[in-house]
Write an enzyme that holds these catalytic residues in place. Structure first.
Site, mmCIF file in Angstrom:
data_model
loop_
_atom_site.group_PDB
_atom_site.id
_atom_site.type_symbol
_atom_site.label_atom_id
_atom_site.label_comp_id
_atom_site.label_asym_id
_atom_site.label_seq_id
_atom_site.Cartn_x
_atom_site.Cartn_y
_atom_site.Cartn_z
ATOM 1 C CG ASP A 183 20.243 -17.135 10.159
ATOM 2 O OD1 ASP A 183 19.858 -18.148 10.768
ATOM 3 O OD2 ASP A 183 20.002 -15.973 10.555
ATOM 4 C CB ALA A 196 24.737 -11.149 5.629
ATOM 5 C CB ALA A 197 20.807 -7.609 7.151
ATOM 6 N N PRO A 198 21.191 -8.607 10.275
ATOM 7 C CG PRO A 198 20.879 -8.192 12.549
ATOM 8 C CD PRO A 198 20.466 -9.120 11.440
ATOM 9 N N GLY A 199 23.967 -8.806 10.597
ATOM 10 C CA GLY A 199 25.417 -8.984 10.551
ATOM 11 C C GLY A 199 26.074 -9.654 11.735
ATOM 12 C CB SER A 200 24.884 -10.940 15.022
ATOM 13 O OG SER A 200 23.763 -11.613 14.488
ATOM 14 C CB CYS A 216 15.085 -17.644 14.586
ATOM 15 S SG CYS A 216 14.322 -16.379 13.578
#
Length: 312
Positions: free
Chosen positions: A183, A116-120, A236
């Site tokens: 992700d 999850a980090a950084p959380g966007s 990404c």
């Protein structure tokens, strides 16, 4: 010196590998062109229209076609924008807003965000859930988890529980989550536009290392997903080993199937054959986004469904 030549000189192995994917001048130019600044309006804190109207007094906003709350904005430093400090807007790359849109989380659901980090994306999920339900936001790295917590606090996310475990450990919560976002950690080829470091430090052996991690994580995430649930796998990077190969592996190992993603976004052809290996035609339903497609970071998104009671 052309972008192609600069890349070839900086990292010859990188150039040789990815010229097999796309060898157009445009592809290489956009690979190194600086990114446009983009933001997501955080509707947990204020209505979309109010924030947009206020920002338009000072900045030019261009709507991002595939996400209602997303805009390109003409600002050099977001830190100088008061709305950013207040958590009314959040700096987020335009293509990275796609996975939560595809995930379609709803209020009241139990959602797992495995890396999850950084959380966007976690904040975006909470926004779609209207702060109703529960998100398990996981990141195995403590320092990154602290950044995640700070960002969730700034965004006013009230439904996240932050954990710091190895993502593969979620496999023991079989058939538990309504939705899962993976992700995945990756070789970050898409992020060269943010930092030259990703080009200089790129090595093929890192791609293979990440692929092995991703395969373990995608199996664990799928196991934790409820029948009838949706899992989104995204990276990404443009490397087929971290994208099509990983999703193909899941399709071969489980009863998972892919669902087509309908969004107004330009894409490149999914890779169905790479280094002598053939992948499932199902992968035509995934989105492969190269930097030159929409002038964004590179991204890959697959929408995975676990067969079961769709009406639960």
């Amino acid at each position: 010196m052309s972008a192609r030549d600069v890349i070839r000189e900086t990292n010859p192995a990188f150039y040789e590998r990815y010229s097999k994917l796309d060898d157009s001048d445009e592809f290489w130019e956009f690979m190194v062109k600086p990114l446009r600044q983009s933001i997501r309006v955080n509707t947990l804190k204020a209505p979309l229209e109010v924030v947009v109207e206020r920002l338009r007094e000072e900045f030019e906003l261009e709507p991002i076609p595939w996400v209602r709350e997303g805009f390109f904005i003409n600002v050099d430093n977001l830190a100088k924008v008061p709305e950013h400090g207040l958590g009314l807007i959040f700096g987020q790359e335009a293509s990275s807003m796609i996975p939560p849109v595809v995930l379609e989380p709803r209020p009241g659901e139990l959602v797992l965000d495995m890396a999850a980090a950084p959380g966007s994306k976690t904040g975006q999920i909470a926004q779609y859930m209207e702060n109703d339900g529960c998100i398990i936001a996981n990141d195995p790295n403590r320092d990154r988890a602290n950044v995640l917590i700070a960002n969730l606090n700034r965004m006013g996310v009230l439904i996240a529980r932050v954990t710091t475990r190895d993502g593969t450990k979620f496999a023991r919560f079989e058939n538990t989550f309504d939705r899962v976002l993976l992700d995945a950690p990756c070789s970050s080829v898409g992020m060269i536009r943010k930092s030259w470091r990703f080009l200089r430090e790129w090595r093929e052996k890192a791609v293979v290392k990440y692929m092995n991690i991703q395969k373990r994580l995608i199996l664990a995430g799928y196991k934790a997903l409820k029948p009838g649930g949706v899992m989104v796998y995204s990276t990404c990077t443009i490397d087929p080993l971290e994208n099509e190969e990983v999703v193909d592996y899941l399709l071969r190992k489980t009863d998972a199937r892919l669902e087509r993603i309908e969004l107004p976004v330009k894409t490149s052809e999914p890779v169905l054959e790479w280094e002598g290996k053939t992948y499932s035609d199902e992968l035509k339903k995934a989105l492969r986004i190269h930097p030159n497609d929409n002038d964004t970071e590179a991204f890959f998104i697959a929408k995975i469904v676990k067969p079961g009671d769709e009406n639960e």
